[in-house]
Design an enzyme around this catalytic site. Structure first.
Site, mmCIF file in Angstrom:
data_model
loop_
_atom_site.group_PDB
_atom_site.id
_atom_site.type_symbol
_atom_site.label_atom_id
_atom_site.label_comp_id
_atom_site.label_asym_id
_atom_site.label_seq_id
_atom_site.Cartn_x
_atom_site.Cartn_y
_atom_site.Cartn_z
ATOM 1 N N LYS A 190 0.865 -1.190 0.000
ATOM 2 C CA LYS A 190 0.000 0.000 0.000
ATOM 3 C C LYS A 190 0.894 1.230 0.000
ATOM 4 O O LYS A 190 1.808 1.333 0.824
ATOM 5 C CB LYS A 190 -0.864 -0.028 1.258
ATOM 6 C CG LYS A 190 -1.607 1.256 1.560
ATOM 7 C CD LYS A 190 -2.558 1.047 2.721
ATOM 8 C CE LYS A 190 -3.132 2.358 3.211
ATOM 9 N NZ LYS A 190 -4.205 2.181 4.173
HETATM 10 C C1 R5P Z 1 -1.942 3.695 8.112
HETATM 11 O O1 R5P Z 1 -1.356 4.319 8.944
HETATM 12 C C2 R5P Z 1 -3.226 3.073 8.399
HETATM 13 O O2 R5P Z 1 -3.429 1.882 7.721
HETATM 14 C C3 R5P Z 1 -4.292 4.024 8.151
HETATM 15 O O3 R5P Z 1 -5.347 3.741 8.935
HETATM 16 C C4 R5P Z 1 -4.715 4.092 6.725
HETATM 17 O O4 R5P Z 1 -3.622 4.010 5.846
HETATM 18 C C5 R5P Z 1 -5.328 5.383 6.544
HETATM 19 O O5 R5P Z 1 -6.104 5.476 5.436
HETATM 20 P P1 R5P Z 1 -6.388 6.955 4.916
HETATM 21 O O6 R5P Z 1 -5.059 7.645 4.825
HETATM 22 O O7 R5P Z 1 -7.018 6.746 3.579
HETATM 23 O O8 R5P Z 1 -7.305 7.606 5.879
#
Ligand code: R5P
Length: 288
Positions: free
Chosen positions: A201
């Protein structure tokens, strides 16, 4: 005693058995179980995934939009291919009748008040099997203070997961002061894949994202990042898919949207059906 079998004649000697390659980049040599679990995350028809990330609480507590996962997230979960969350939320809040993919957050330790790269593994393999998860997610802090520790968390998880057919998602975490450019993300994603991650990711960058996906031998899913206007988020999703991403793993840009249910459906259309962002935004407005 069963009746004696009368030998049939349906051997179809003239039809060779199908030898399909697996639909995900770089995953063909994996075992059946791990491929099956990856197929619970990525849709085998489109080859893509919409992961809904709601694991933010593992280091920052009840994030805006996640105060009540039962009320805010469960109603939109059916529109995602997979939920990414912690075991605490899974057990306490998600009904066991939920049958889509679960990607379980497996690293943790420091809170937002401390050095975030100082993580350890926070879930063991027996627990992952007990919870019947589709993959385990671990944060990797390339260039961070505890870089090697986080890389070795990942390799340990890969080693353990390979024994039981559970894939590992490496999440590239970028420190506040680090430059977010293609060179950095090529390094981070490639390192994760070289050291065994089954998919990675990472963040979208306007310049050179296609070189990040091209130089990573396993699928990349795009992280959402900070909340932005819905229109911009849909454009970003579309560009990421066009430039080689195998899907998205988005949190705030979905659950902090003015209309999360409309937003996740628009994102899914972009990801699975390549709907152009302009139409996806119109769809969002209609549904909203
Ligand atoms: C990474 O730190 C965690 O998986 C987060 O919860 C996730 O990546 C966050 O998703 P977003 O940046 O789309 O809110």
């Amino acid at each position: 005693m069963p009746e004696e079998d009368k030998e049939g004649k349906q051997f179809h000697q003239d039809v060779p058995a199908k030898q399909d390659g697996f639909f995900l980049k770089g995953c063909n040599s994996l075992d059946w179980g791990i491929k099956n679990r990856l197929s619970q995350i990525f849709n085998p028809i489109s080859g893509k995934t919409v992961m809904l990330a709601v694991d933010h609480g593992y280091f920052q507590g009840p994030t805006t939009g996640l105060e009540r996962i039962d009320l805010n997230i469960l109603p939109i979960a059916p529109y995602a291919d997979t939920l990414m969350l912690t075991r605490g939320i899974l057990r306490s809040t998600v009904p066991p009748s939920y049958t889509k993919g679960i990607v379980l957050r497996a690293s943790g330790g420091p809170s937002i008040l401390k050095e975030l790269s100082n993580e350890g593994l926070a879930v063991d393999m027996e627990e992952a099997i007990r919870l019947n998860v589709s993959a385990l997610a671990v944060q990797v802090f390339i260039g961070g203070e505890f870089e090697s520790q986080s890389v070795l968390n990942m390799t340990r998880l890969v080693n353990q997961g390979m024994r039981y057919g559970i894939p590992t998602l490496a999440v590239t975490a970028v420190g506040k002061d680090m430059v977010r450019d293609a060179r950095y993300f090529r390094l981070a994603c490639r390192m994760c894949a070289e050291l065994g991650a089954h998919y990675v990711k990472t963040y979208y960058i306007p310049k050179g994202f296609d070189t990040v996906t091209a130089s990573c031998p396993v699928p990349i899913v795009m992280a959402g990042g900070k909340k932005m206007p819905e229109k911009d988020a849909l454009v970003m999703c579309s560009k990421a898919i066009q430039e080689g991403a195998a899907g998205v793993d988005m949190g705030r840009n979905i659950f902090q949207s003015e209309a999360p249910k409309a937003m996740i459906q628009a994102v899914a259309k972009v990801v699975h059906e390549n709907l152009p962002p302009k139409q996806a935004y119109e769809m969002y407005l209609d549904l909203k």
